[in-house]
Design a protein around this motif. Structure first.
Motif, PDB file in Angstrom:
ATOM      1  N   ASP A  53      -6.917  20.204  -7.145  1.00 39.87           N
ATOM      2  CA  ASP A  53      -6.089  19.533  -8.811  1.00 39.87           C
ATOM      3  C   ASP A  53      -4.763  18.912  -8.464  1.00 39.87           C
ATOM      4  O   ASP A  53      -4.078  19.054  -8.925  1.00 39.87           O
ATOM      5  CB  ASP A  53      -5.519  20.305  -9.895  1.00 39.87           C
ATOM      6  N   VAL A  54      -5.351  17.388  -8.030  1.00 38.58           N
ATOM      7  CA  VAL A  54      -4.476  16.808  -7.866  1.00 38.58           C
ATOM      8  C   VAL A  54      -4.567  15.053  -7.469  1.00 38.58           C
ATOM      9  O   VAL A  54      -5.484  15.318  -6.708  1.00 38.58           O
ATOM     10  CB  VAL A  54      -2.769  17.160  -7.184  1.00 38.58           C
ATOM     11  N   ARG A  55      -4.254  14.170  -8.073  1.00 35.06           N
ATOM     12  CA  ARG A  55      -4.925  12.341  -7.734  1.00 35.06           C
ATOM     13  C   ARG A  55      -3.383  12.138  -7.254  1.00 35.06           C
ATOM     14  O   ARG A  55      -2.790  11.044  -8.134  1.00 35.06           O
ATOM     15  CB  ARG A  55      -4.696  11.769  -9.197  1.00 35.06           C
ATOM     16  N   TYR A  56      -3.262  11.469  -6.006  1.00 35.38           N
ATOM     17  CA  TYR A  56      -3.761  12.547  -5.210  1.00 35.38           C
ATOM     18  C   TYR A  56      -2.501  13.147  -4.305  1.00 35.38           C
ATOM     19  O   TYR A  56      -4.143  13.365  -2.946  1.00 35.38           O
ATOM     20  CB  TYR A  56      -4.591  11.213  -4.080  1.00 35.38           C
ATOM     21  N   ARG A  57      -2.206  12.672  -4.019  1.00 37.58           N
ATOM     22  CA  ARG A  57      -0.466  13.473  -3.311  1.00 37.58           C
ATOM     23  C   ARG A  57       0.359  14.385  -3.544  1.00 37.58           C
ATOM     24  O   ARG A  57       0.856  13.570  -4.630  1.00 37.58           O
ATOM     25  CB  ARG A  57      -0.252  12.649  -2.307  1.00 37.58           C
ATOM     26  N   PHE A  58       0.158  15.251  -4.147  1.00 39.76           N
ATOM     27  CA  PHE A  58       1.879  16.004  -4.250  1.00 39.76           C
ATOM     28  C   PHE A  58       2.496  15.806  -3.152  1.00 39.76           C
ATOM     29  O   PHE A  58       2.903  15.542  -2.157  1.00 39.76           O
ATOM     30  CB  PHE A  58       2.086  17.360  -4.342  1.00 39.76           C
ATOM     31  N   ILE A  99       0.929  -1.431   0.144  1.00 40.97           N
ATOM     32  CA  ILE A  99      -0.206  -0.077  -0.046  1.00 40.97           C
ATOM     33  C   ILE A  99       1.194   0.927  -0.041  1.00 40.97           C
ATOM     34  O   ILE A  99       1.717   1.335   1.482  1.00 40.97           O
ATOM     35  CB  ILE A  99      -0.869   0.296   1.524  1.00 40.97           C
ATOM     36  N   THR A 100       0.665   2.114  -0.875  1.00 40.59           N
ATOM     37  CA  THR A 100       1.157   3.201  -1.019  1.00 40.59           C
ATOM     38  C   THR A 100       0.312   4.579  -1.575  1.00 40.59           C
ATOM     39  O   THR A 100      -0.782   3.930  -1.537  1.00 40.59           O
ATOM     40  CB  THR A 100       2.631   3.540  -1.843  1.00 40.59           C
ATOM     41  N   ALA A 101       0.508   5.713  -1.448  1.00 42.89           N
ATOM     42  CA  ALA A 101      -0.009   6.642  -1.700  1.00 42.89           C
ATOM     43  C   ALA A 101       0.167   7.117  -3.193  1.00 42.89           C
ATOM     44  O   ALA A 101       1.338   5.930  -3.937  1.00 42.89           O
ATOM     45  CB  ALA A 101       0.298   8.336  -1.634  1.00 42.89           C
ATOM     46  N   ASP A 102      -1.068   7.574  -4.114  1.00 46.27           N
ATOM     47  CA  ASP A 102      -0.734   7.619  -5.327  1.00 46.27           C
ATOM     48  C   ASP A 102      -0.182   9.304  -5.409  1.00 46.27           C
ATOM     49  O   ASP A 102      -1.452   9.993  -5.000  1.00 46.27           O
ATOM     50  CB  ASP A 102      -2.238   7.389  -5.615  1.00 46.27           C
ATOM     51  N   VAL A 103       0.668   9.875  -6.121  1.00 47.28           N
ATOM     52  CA  VAL A 103       1.597  10.508  -6.233  1.00 47.28           C
ATOM     53  C   VAL A 103       1.618  11.422  -7.252  1.00 47.28           C
ATOM     54  O   VAL A 103       2.255  10.155  -8.226  1.00 47.28           O
ATOM     55  CB  VAL A 103       2.824  11.115  -4.988  1.00 47.28           C
ATOM     56  N   GLU A 104       2.225  12.426  -7.085  1.00 46.69           N
ATOM     57  CA  GLU A 104       2.894  13.320  -8.677  1.00 46.69           C
ATOM     58  C   GLU A 104       4.021  13.808  -8.054  1.00 46.69           C
ATOM     59  O   GLU A 104       3.980  14.937  -6.996  1.00 46.69           O
ATOM     60  CB  GLU A 104       1.393  13.910  -8.762  1.00 46.69           C
TER      61      GLU A 104
END
Length: 337
Positions: free
Chosen positions: A318-323, A295-300
């Motif tokens: 406006d991000v999916r889901y974490r900068f 499990i990790t976060a979905d990041v940009e």
């Protein structure tokens, strides 16, 4: 942002080169002083993953080269009731990782910097199996949802969990809920998130919170609800989704007051609680669970020179889901002090 050394290393401290740091919605609240506690100038950041570069002479559990994390806080009094019971996240003298005041009276500087120095008791081990950029938001967003799920028994296989909001916290809550073996319903005001919730994140159902027919059909069906929304919103319709004796936990932190008529919880014996992150032990358990279940976060991932734009986009959701900032890969200005 500037290159800086956080503080002088003491015997029981760990010096950490910051590799990645998430941008939490809490950082936005503090930057804008929406909670009224900003200590300007602010160096934000409390979702930190890095590598140990040095340890004090009294440090026994960490060594140079190890991958570690630092979350929402970096110290506590260690003597109060909360600390003695293992809930140091509720210590009245809690030292926040960013925008806090340490024992020397200095303002703490967060992970938007190249180096942190943190007491060994507040440093976390990051499983080797986790991609570091995706692991960084777990130090706050992951803990914020995992901790109350475990504390309030919302981690039992077969139970029905509602997750309000599909943002930085919400999408991780869905992943944890499914890993626990729960039936997960995403509750959102945005119908356009349906496909994302069901097809990509694997939620079992999707409920549009502003659709009265959907909410009526789902009334009294959920064992628990994790409310992750950071903007003001009505909670009475959410409480109506709970079974009798159901548990709702608020983990988002709107700057406007929540409205709660007494009979919304008296009727059905429903329970409403808040949750402030989690303890060091909670965080370590969460990271180990995440490592076991991938499990990790979905990041940009962005560089430091994009931070101001990222914050503006975060404010617009406006991000999916974490900068996540690639701190080590950014060109930082200034000289180490």
């Amino acid at each position: 942002m500037y290159m800086m050394h956080d503080s002088h290393q003491k015997d029981d401290d760990v010096t950490i080169k910051v590799l990645f740091c998430g941008i939490c919605h809490g950082d936005l609240h503090v930057i804008k002083n929406e909670w009224g506690n900003a200590l300007y100038p602010i160096v934000p950041g409390h979702e930190i993953v890095g590598v140990v570069t040095d340890v004090g002479s009294g440090v026994k559990n960490f060594k140079a080269g190890e991958t570690v994390g630092v979350g929402y806080f970096r110290d506590s009094c260690r003597t109060c009731h909360s600390c003695s019971k293992g809930y140091e996240n509720y210590c009245p003298a809690l030292v926040l990782t960013s925008n806090g005041v340490d024992r020397d009276g200095a303002t703490t500087q967060g992970g938007f910097s190249d180096v942190l120095v943190v007491n060994q008791d507040y440093v976390l081990r990051v499983p080797e199996s986790l991609p570091l950029a995706g692991a960084a938001p777990l130090l706050c967003a992951g803990l914020a949802v995992y901790s109350p799920m475990v504390m309030y028994g919302l981690n039992a296989p077969g139970k029905h969990l509602g997750v309000v909001g599909l943002g930085g916290l919400g999408h991780v809550a869905v992943k944890f809920g499914k890993a626990f073996g729960m039936t997960v319903t995403v509750i959102s005001s945005s119908p356009r998130k349906r496909e994302e919730a069901l097809e990509r994140l694997g939620a079992d159902a999707f409920l549009v919170s502003q659709d009265p027919e959907q909410t009526k059909a789902a009334a009294g069906t959920m064992d628990g609800i994790i409310d992750t929304v950071s903007a003001g919103h009505p909670i009475v319709p959410l409480l109506e989704l709970l079974k009798p004796m159901g548990q709702m936990v608020v983990v988002g932190a709107p700057s406007t007051p929540l409205e709660l008529p007494a009979f919304a919880i008296i009727s059905g014996g429903k329970r409403l609680a808040g949750n402030g992150a989690g303890s060091v032990a909670d965080c370590q358990a969460m990271l180990e669970f995440a490592g076991k279940h991938d499990i990790t976060a979905d990041v940009e991932v962005v560089k430091m020179d994009y931070v101001n734009t990222a914050v503006e986009r975060l404010e617009r959701n406006d991000v999916r889901y974490r900068f996540v900032i690639d701190v080590a890969g950014s060109q930082l200005q200034g000289a180490a002090a």
